[in-house]
Design a protein around this motif. Structure first.
Motif, PDB file in Angstrom:
ATOM      1  N   ALA A   1       0.715  -1.187  -0.027  1.00 26.06           N
ATOM      2  CA  ALA A   1       0.125   0.123  -0.100  1.00 26.06           C
ATOM      3  C   ALA A   1       0.661   1.140   0.122  1.00 26.06           C
ATOM      4  CB  ALA A   1      -0.936   0.012   1.374  1.00 26.06           C
ATOM      5  N   ARG A   2       1.855   1.283   0.746  1.00 32.42           N
ATOM      6  CA  ARG A   2       2.872   2.303   0.775  1.00 32.42           C
ATOM      7  C   ARG A   2       3.250   2.458  -0.613  1.00 32.42           C
ATOM      8  NH1 ARG A   2       4.459  -0.170   5.310  1.00 32.42           N
ATOM      9  NH2 ARG A   2       3.688   0.815   7.359  1.00 32.42           N
ATOM     10  N   LEU A   3       3.849   1.485  -1.253  1.00 30.06           N
ATOM     11  CA  LEU A   3       4.386   1.500  -2.618  1.00 30.06           C
ATOM     12  C   LEU A   3       3.492   2.224  -3.458  1.00 30.06           C
ATOM     13  CD1 LEU A   3       6.324  -1.823  -3.265  1.00 30.06           C
ATOM     14  CD2 LEU A   3       7.478   0.633  -3.353  1.00 30.06           C
ATOM     15  N   ALA A   4       2.090   1.843  -3.436  1.00 34.61           N
ATOM     16  CA  ALA A   4       1.131   2.371  -4.187  1.00 34.61           C
ATOM     17  C   ALA A   4       1.052   3.928  -4.220  1.00 34.61           C
ATOM     18  CB  ALA A   4      -0.324   1.620  -4.277  1.00 34.61           C
TER      19      ALA A   4
ATOM     20  N   ARG B   1       2.270   9.759  -5.424  1.00 31.95           N
ATOM     21  CA  ARG B   1       2.719  10.966  -5.455  1.00 31.95           C
ATOM     22  C   ARG B   1       3.891  11.368  -6.646  1.00 31.95           C
ATOM     23  NH1 ARG B   1       5.240  10.158   0.350  1.00 31.95           N
ATOM     24  NH2 ARG B   1       6.397  12.317  -0.373  1.00 31.95           N
ATOM     25  N   CYS B   2       4.155  10.304  -7.204  1.00 34.48           N
ATOM     26  CA  CYS B   2       5.223  10.670  -8.465  1.00 34.48           C
ATOM     27  C   CYS B   2       4.490  10.854  -9.607  1.00 34.48           C
ATOM     28  CB  CYS B   2       6.028   9.314  -8.758  1.00 34.48           C
ATOM     29  SG  CYS B   2       7.016   8.696  -7.452  1.00 34.48           S
ATOM     30  N   LEU B   3       3.163  10.882  -9.733  1.00 35.49           N
ATOM     31  CA  LEU B   3       2.725  10.960 -10.966  1.00 35.49           C
ATOM     32  C   LEU B   3       2.474  12.617 -11.354  1.00 35.49           C
ATOM     33  CD1 LEU B   3      -0.861   9.194 -10.726  1.00 35.49           C
ATOM     34  CD2 LEU B   3       0.862   8.651 -12.540  1.00 35.49           C
ATOM     35  N   PRO B   4       2.417  13.479 -10.690  1.00 36.58           N
ATOM     36  CA  PRO B   4       2.583  14.726 -11.136  1.00 36.58           C
ATOM     37  C   PRO B   4       3.992  15.174 -11.805  1.00 36.58           C
ATOM     38  CG  PRO B   4       1.758  15.021  -9.040  1.00 36.58           C
ATOM     39  CD  PRO B   4       2.161  13.759  -9.298  1.00 36.58           C
ATOM     40  N   ALA B   5       5.097  14.448 -11.441  1.00 29.86           N
ATOM     41  CA  ALA B   5       6.294  14.825 -12.018  1.00 29.86           C
ATOM     42  C   ALA B   5       6.567  13.846 -13.062  1.00 29.86           C
ATOM     43  CB  ALA B   5       7.460  14.399 -10.832  1.00 29.86           C
ATOM     44  N   ALA B   6       5.926  12.616 -13.208  1.00 32.71           N
ATOM     45  CA  ALA B   6       6.151  11.849 -14.581  1.00 32.71           C
ATOM     46  C   ALA B   6       4.649  11.801 -15.257  1.00 32.71           C
ATOM     47  CB  ALA B   6       6.615  10.602 -13.737  1.00 32.71           C
TER      48      ALA B   6
ATOM     49  N   LYS C   1       2.557   6.517 -14.324  1.00 37.28           N
ATOM     50  CA  LYS C   1       2.900   5.841 -13.031  1.00 37.28           C
ATOM     51  C   LYS C   1       4.039   4.979 -13.062  1.00 37.28           C
ATOM     52  CE  LYS C   1       0.144   2.973  -9.555  1.00 37.28           C
ATOM     53  NZ  LYS C   1      -0.882   2.328  -9.255  1.00 37.28           N
ATOM     54  N   GLN C   2       4.842   5.248 -11.806  1.00 37.58           N
ATOM     55  CA  GLN C   2       6.117   4.535 -11.920  1.00 37.58           C
ATOM     56  C   GLN C   2       6.165   3.343 -11.264  1.00 37.58           C
ATOM     57  OE1 GLN C   2       9.157   6.248 -12.102  1.00 37.58           O
ATOM     58  NE2 GLN C   2       7.951   7.714 -13.183  1.00 37.58           N
ATOM     59  N   ALA C   3       6.954   2.357 -11.816  1.00 35.98           N
ATOM     60  CA  ALA C   3       7.129   0.933 -11.397  1.00 35.98           C
ATOM     61  C   ALA C   3       7.542   0.906 -10.023  1.00 35.98           C
ATOM     62  CB  ALA C   3       7.832   0.175 -12.319  1.00 35.98           C
ATOM     63  N   ARG C   4       6.952  -0.163  -9.419  1.00 27.75           N
ATOM     64  CA  ARG C   4       7.333  -0.572  -7.844  1.00 27.75           C
ATOM     65  C   ARG C   4       8.741  -0.700  -7.982  1.00 27.75           C
ATOM     66  NH1 ARG C   4       3.251  -5.341  -6.340  1.00 27.75           N
ATOM     67  NH2 ARG C   4       3.900  -5.995  -8.354  1.00 27.75           N
ATOM     68  N   SER C   5       9.599  -1.433  -8.815  1.00 30.69           N
ATOM     69  CA  SER C   5      10.879  -1.519  -8.853  1.00 30.69           C
ATOM     70  C   SER C   5      11.837  -0.109  -8.891  1.00 30.69           C
ATOM     71  CB  SER C   5      11.391  -2.307 -10.045  1.00 30.69           C
ATOM     72  OG  SER C   5      11.228  -1.779 -11.233  1.00 30.69           O
ATOM     73  N   THR C   6      11.010   0.806  -9.666  1.00 27.36           N
ATOM     74  CA  THR C   6      11.834   2.109  -9.694  1.00 27.36           C
ATOM     75  C   THR C   6      11.547   2.816  -8.432  1.00 27.36           C
ATOM     76  OG1 THR C   6      11.106   2.126 -12.025  1.00 27.36           O
ATOM     77  CG2 THR C   6      11.723   4.165 -10.978  1.00 27.36           C
ATOM     78  N   ILE C   7      10.798   2.727  -7.561  1.00 34.48           N
ATOM     79  CA  ILE C   7      10.377   3.277  -6.373  1.00 34.48           C
ATOM     80  C   ILE C   7      11.342   2.508  -5.381  1.00 34.48           C
ATOM     81  CG2 ILE C   7       8.709   3.696  -4.597  1.00 34.48           C
ATOM     82  CD1 ILE C   7       6.669   4.029  -6.616  1.00 34.48           C
ATOM     83  N   LEU C   8      11.368   1.093  -5.348  1.00 34.76           N
ATOM     84  CA  LEU C   8      12.526   0.403  -4.574  1.00 34.76           C
ATOM     85  C   LEU C   8      13.832   1.063  -4.629  1.00 34.76           C
ATOM     86  CD1 LEU C   8      10.857  -3.075  -4.543  1.00 34.76           C
ATOM     87  CD2 LEU C   8      10.681  -1.458  -2.628  1.00 34.76           C
ATOM     88  N   ARG C   9      14.178   1.142  -6.052  1.00 34.22           N
ATOM     89  CA  ARG C   9      15.539   1.611  -6.255  1.00 34.22           C
ATOM     90  C   ARG C   9      15.761   2.968  -5.775  1.00 34.22           C
ATOM     91  NH1 ARG C   9      15.476   1.590 -12.090  1.00 34.22           N
ATOM     92  NH2 ARG C   9      17.865   1.881 -11.870  1.00 34.22           N
ATOM     93  N   ALA C  10      14.658   3.782  -5.824  1.00 36.66           N
ATOM     94  CA  ALA C  10      14.990   5.166  -5.536  1.00 36.66           C
ATOM     95  C   ALA C  10      15.252   4.996  -3.811  1.00 36.66           C
ATOM     96  CB  ALA C  10      13.748   6.094  -5.734  1.00 36.66           C
TER      97      ALA C  10
END
Length: 120
Positions: free
Chosen positions: A57-60, A65-70, A73-82
């Protein structure tokens, strides 16, 4: 005229020496915190990671939150890497303190297959 040039040269030299002296005596500006170094493109290696429903749920929520900048939708793997980059920039004590606050997860183990390849 040469006296005027000598005086001008002496004044310039004195001003340069004074500037150098001031620079030595005054504290310098602290260095700005540098951005984390991004890793170069690497080959993808897929590994399973245990996460609870709250983590997903936190990942989602972070992806939203990343939507306005991109534009997508960012992939979960991208968010984990960040997140890994953010953890890497933290001090060891801060990472240990954060990890200690997390509850342990009970990972579901895959069901064993019998010799014929069927699940029990």
């Amino acid at each position: 005229m040469t006296t005027h040039r000598n005086v001008e040269t002496a004044l310039r030299s004195a001003l340069q020496n004074e500037d150098a002296s001031i620079r030595r005596r005054l504290p310098t500006k602290p260095a700005r915190a540098s951005a984390p170094v991004l890793p170069e493109r690497e080959a993808e290696i897929s590994k399973e990671v245990a996460m609870g429903e709250g983590d997903l749920a936190r990942l989602a929520a972070i992806a939203e939150r990343c939507l306005p900048a991109a534009s997508k939708k960012q992939a979960r793997s991208t968010i984990l890497r960040a997140g890994l980059l953010a953890l890497e920039s933290m001090s060891d004590a801060a990472v240990r303190q954060l990890a200690a606050r997390l509850p342990a997860l009970e990972a579901d183990k895959p069901k064993k297959k019998d010799r014929k390849g069927k699940k029990r």
